[in-house]
Design a protein around this motif. Structure first.
Motif, mmCIF file in Angstrom:
data_model
loop_
_atom_site.group_PDB
_atom_site.id
_atom_site.type_symbol
_atom_site.label_atom_id
_atom_site.label_comp_id
_atom_site.label_asym_id
_atom_site.label_seq_id
_atom_site.Cartn_x
_atom_site.Cartn_y
_atom_site.Cartn_z
ATOM 1 N N LEU A 15 7.117 23.803 -20.904
ATOM 2 C CA LEU A 15 7.280 22.664 -20.004
ATOM 3 C C LEU A 15 8.551 21.887 -20.347
ATOM 4 O O LEU A 15 9.304 21.468 -19.461
ATOM 5 N N ARG A 16 8.789 21.699 -21.635
ATOM 6 C CA ARG A 16 9.997 20.984 -22.067
ATOM 7 C C ARG A 16 11.240 21.709 -21.579
ATOM 8 O O ARG A 16 12.174 21.088 -21.038
ATOM 9 N N LYS A 17 11.263 23.025 -21.744
ATOM 10 C CA LYS A 17 12.427 23.809 -21.327
ATOM 11 C C LYS A 17 12.595 23.778 -19.804
ATOM 12 O O LYS A 17 13.710 23.748 -19.289
ATOM 13 N N THR A 18 11.475 23.779 -19.087
ATOM 14 C CA THR A 18 11.549 23.722 -17.615
ATOM 15 C C THR A 18 12.180 22.419 -17.164
ATOM 16 O O THR A 18 13.046 22.401 -16.281
ATOM 17 N N ALA A 19 11.748 21.314 -17.762
ATOM 18 C CA ALA A 19 12.306 20.011 -17.392
ATOM 19 C C ALA A 19 13.804 19.967 -17.677
ATOM 20 O O ALA A 19 14.588 19.452 -16.867
ATOM 21 N N GLU A 20 14.214 20.519 -18.804
ATOM 22 C CA GLU A 20 15.638 20.546 -19.148
ATOM 23 C C GLU A 20 16.421 21.396 -18.148
ATOM 24 O O GLU A 20 17.508 21.010 -17.692
ATOM 25 N N GLU A 21 15.863 22.557 -17.800
ATOM 26 C CA GLU A 21 16.550 23.444 -16.863
ATOM 27 C C GLU A 21 16.642 22.831 -15.465
ATOM 28 O O GLU A 21 17.658 22.982 -14.774
ATOM 29 N N LEU A 22 15.600 22.137 -15.030
ATOM 30 C CA LEU A 22 15.635 21.486 -13.720
ATOM 31 C C LEU A 22 16.765 20.460 -13.650
ATOM 32 O O LEU A 22 17.516 20.401 -12.675
ATOM 33 N N SER A 23 16.906 19.669 -14.694
ATOM 34 C CA SER A 23 17.973 18.668 -14.720
ATOM 35 C C SER A 23 19.344 19.324 -14.728
ATOM 36 O O SER A 23 20.266 18.880 -14.029
ATOM 37 N N SER A 24 19.478 20.403 -15.505
ATOM 38 C CA SER A 24 20.760 21.109 -15.572
ATOM 39 C C SER A 24 21.092 21.760 -14.230
ATOM 40 O O SER A 24 22.245 21.756 -13.792
ATOM 41 N N LEU A 25 20.074 22.301 -13.576
ATOM 42 C CA LEU A 25 20.278 22.957 -12.289
ATOM 43 C C LEU A 25 20.818 21.967 -11.262
ATOM 44 O O LEU A 25 21.795 22.267 -10.550
ATOM 45 N N VAL A 26 20.216 20.798 -11.190
ATOM 46 C CA VAL A 26 20.658 19.787 -10.226
ATOM 47 C C VAL A 26 22.084 19.343 -10.540
ATOM 48 O O VAL A 26 22.900 19.132 -9.630
ATOM 49 N N THR A 27 22.415 19.237 -11.816
ATOM 50 C CA THR A 27 23.752 18.796 -12.217
ATOM 51 C C THR A 27 24.810 19.860 -11.939
ATOM 52 O O THR A 27 25.903 19.558 -11.429
ATOM 53 N N GLU A 28 24.484 21.118 -12.257
ATOM 54 C CA GLU A 28 25.469 22.198 -12.150
ATOM 55 C C GLU A 28 25.739 22.632 -10.705
ATOM 56 O O GLU A 28 26.850 23.041 -10.380
ATOM 57 N N MET A 29 24.734 22.555 -9.855
ATOM 58 C CA MET A 29 24.931 22.922 -8.455
ATOM 59 C C MET A 29 25.459 21.688 -7.723
ATOM 60 O O MET A 29 24.699 20.804 -7.344
ATOM 61 N N ASP A 30 26.781 21.624 -7.579
ATOM 62 C CA ASP A 30 27.438 20.383 -7.171
ATOM 63 C C ASP A 30 27.512 20.148 -5.665
ATOM 64 O O ASP A 30 28.279 19.321 -5.194
ATOM 65 N N SER A 31 26.739 20.889 -4.902
ATOM 66 C CA SER A 31 26.656 20.639 -3.460
ATOM 67 C C SER A 31 25.260 21.008 -2.988
ATOM 68 O O SER A 31 24.555 21.794 -3.636
ATOM 69 N N ARG A 32 24.862 20.442 -1.847
ATOM 70 C CA ARG A 32 23.528 20.747 -1.302
ATOM 71 C C ARG A 32 23.399 22.223 -0.963
ATOM 72 O O ARG A 32 22.341 22.823 -1.165
ATOM 73 N N THR A 33 24.493 22.810 -0.459
ATOM 74 C CA THR A 33 24.458 24.228 -0.085
ATOM 75 C C THR A 33 24.252 25.103 -1.303
ATOM 76 O O THR A 33 23.425 26.024 -1.296
ATOM 77 N N ARG A 34 25.007 24.850 -2.361
ATOM 78 C CA ARG A 34 24.873 25.644 -3.587
ATOM 79 C C ARG A 34 23.484 25.501 -4.185
ATOM 80 O O ARG A 34 22.890 26.472 -4.650
ATOM 81 N N LEU A 35 22.962 24.270 -4.185
ATOM 82 C CA LEU A 35 21.639 24.041 -4.754
ATOM 83 C C LEU A 35 20.567 24.763 -3.939
ATOM 84 O O LEU A 35 19.651 25.380 -4.501
ATOM 85 N N ALA A 36 20.685 24.704 -2.615
ATOM 86 C CA ALA A 36 19.701 25.370 -1.756
ATOM 87 C C ALA A 36 19.716 26.879 -1.985
ATOM 88 O O ALA A 36 18.662 27.528 -2.056
ATOM 89 N N ARG A 37 20.903 27.466 -2.090
ATOM 90 C CA ARG A 37 21.000 28.898 -2.347
ATOM 91 C C ARG A 37 20.431 29.254 -3.710
ATOM 92 O O ARG A 37 19.758 30.275 -3.884
ATOM 93 N N ALA A 38 20.709 28.398 -4.701
ATOM 94 C CA ALA A 38 20.251 28.677 -6.059
ATOM 95 C C ALA A 38 18.728 28.690 -6.141
ATOM 96 O O ALA A 38 18.129 29.607 -6.720
ATOM 97 N N VAL A 39 18.071 27.674 -5.560
ATOM 98 C CA VAL A 39 16.614 27.616 -5.686
ATOM 99 C C VAL A 39 15.941 28.733 -4.895
ATOM 100 O O VAL A 39 14.864 29.211 -5.293
ATOM 101 N N ARG A 40 16.561 29.181 -3.813
ATOM 102 C CA ARG A 40 15.992 30.317 -3.098
ATOM 103 C C ARG A 40 16.089 31.572 -3.954
ATOM 104 O O ARG A 40 15.149 32.357 -4.038
#
Length: 370
Positions: A314-339
């Motif tokens: 759970l700790r690692k998941t929370a860290e990765e979620l925060s990093s994912l939002v930070t690293e994907m610097d646009s809505r389009t990139r983030l949407a593609r990444a989570v898919r």
């Protein structure tokens, strides 16, 4: 809307409802329909229902009224879609809209766009079940009518999840038609390829097997290129081996480029999953087909994940979620990444994707403190 075959003028009633914006100025129906999603649809609904349900009204006007109402997730609009699907070639407004390339009726494709694109409105208005019934009815006609790329609007994960067997049956019928000597006035191969790719997202083995059958039926280059999406979106050897068969079936520059792009996308997805393995486990395991099929709410899915997952993960998941939002610097990139990481569900209404991921990370951190 696609073009009509001859000049046509709307009645004064329809002009007021769909050709006049909310400031009283002349406007295109597509713009009026889109603008009405903010709440203005309530002002136009009764008038459009009246036109739609008037058997003596102009069929083109009834079709346009249906498109508007279905886009607004209106139950009367969805019911009219069901009735048109049941009528098929006898649909009252058949010919109200034509595909420019093939020169055939595309009213069912237009309705697919309206119904498929109304998911948020259906959730807001409590008509999600009616929307799914309309989507299923339209999908059952894919082997018989022109849909073109508008078909993609019906292939969202939540629709595919509840209609997998029906989609597979339509694909089988379509392949039978393609393999026969029948002359078909639209690109059925492309439409069946799109169905197969959607099935492959749910079951790679099934998708690959059906793709091989479609390849053998010689569906045309557009369909074969479409099947490269199975290579891009797959994760096993079955989908990867499909590349050689596609090359053998269409050894063209277009196919070479499509497969090159598919392999790059596949590699990018694999790298993303290696970078965010715990987010992949969360999204793929708890927000994929079982979720979109309606068995869990967002909160229930998160609660289930918290209950079944060790604290260190759970700790690692929370860290990765925060990093994912930070690293994907646009809505389009983030949407593609989570898919790519497995998300099939829409976020809660009114909550952006980045905010929802941030909220989930916060819930996980709060749970760890308990």
């Amino acid at each position: 809307m696609s073009e009509s075959t001859s000049p046509w003028t709307p009645s004064s009633a329809l002009t007021a409802l769909l050709y006049t914006d909310f400031d009283g100025e002349p406007a295109d129906p597509d713009d009026v329909i889109a603008d009405a999603l903010d709440g203005g649809y309530t002002e136009r609904t009764d008038g459009l229902r009246g036109i739609l349900q008037d058997a003596a009204a102009d069929p083109v006007e009834r079709f346009l009224a249906c498109c508007a109402l279905a886009t607004w997730a209106d139950p009367v609009g969805y019911q009219a879609v069901l009735e048109a699907c049941a009528a098929g070639e006898r649909a009252v407004w058949l010919g109200a809209s034509y595909d420019r390339f093939h020169g055939v009726d595309d009213t069912f494709g237009q309705l697919a766009h309206c119904v498929g694109g109304s998911s948020e409105m259906a959730a807001e208005r409590g008509t999600a079940d009616e929307r799914l019934r309309a989507a299923k009815a339209l999908l059952n006609l894919v082997d018989q009518h022109q849909f073109g790329r508008s078909l993609q609007w019906l292939l969202s994960d939540e629709i595919v999840a509840v209609h997998t067997k029906g989609i597979a049956a339509v694909a089988e019928r379509g392949m039978d038609r393609i393999a026969s000597a029948e002359t078909i006035g639209f690109d059925l191969g492309l439409q069946i390829a799109m169905l197969i790719v959607s099935l492959g997202d749910a079951d790679e083995s099934t998708g690959t097997s059906m793709a091989r059958r479609l390849i053998a039926a010689q569906p045309g280059e557009r369909a074969l290129v479409e099947l490269t999406d199975l290579v891009a979106r797959g994760s096993g050897e079955q989908s990867l081996s499909l590349a050689a068969e596609l090359t053998a079936a269409a050894n063209t520059q277009r196919m070479e480029q499509a497969l090159s792009e598919a392999r790059d996308r596949r590699l990018d997805r694999e790298r993303l999953r290696e970078r965010f393995p715990h987010v992949h486990h969360l999204l793929r395991g708890y927000f994929h087909l079982s979720f979109v099929a309606g068995s869990l709410s967002h909160a229930e899915a998160v609660d289930s994940y918290l209950t079944l997952t060790p604290k260190e993960e759970l700790r690692k998941t929370a860290e990765e979620l925060s990093s994912l939002v930070t690293e994907m610097d646009s809505r389009t990139r983030l949407a593609r990444a989570v898919r790519s990481l497995g998300l099939s569900a829409a976020t809660p209404r009114g909550v952006s994707l980045s905010q929802w991921l941030t909220d989930v990370a916060a819930i996980i951190r709060q749970h760890q403190k308990i």
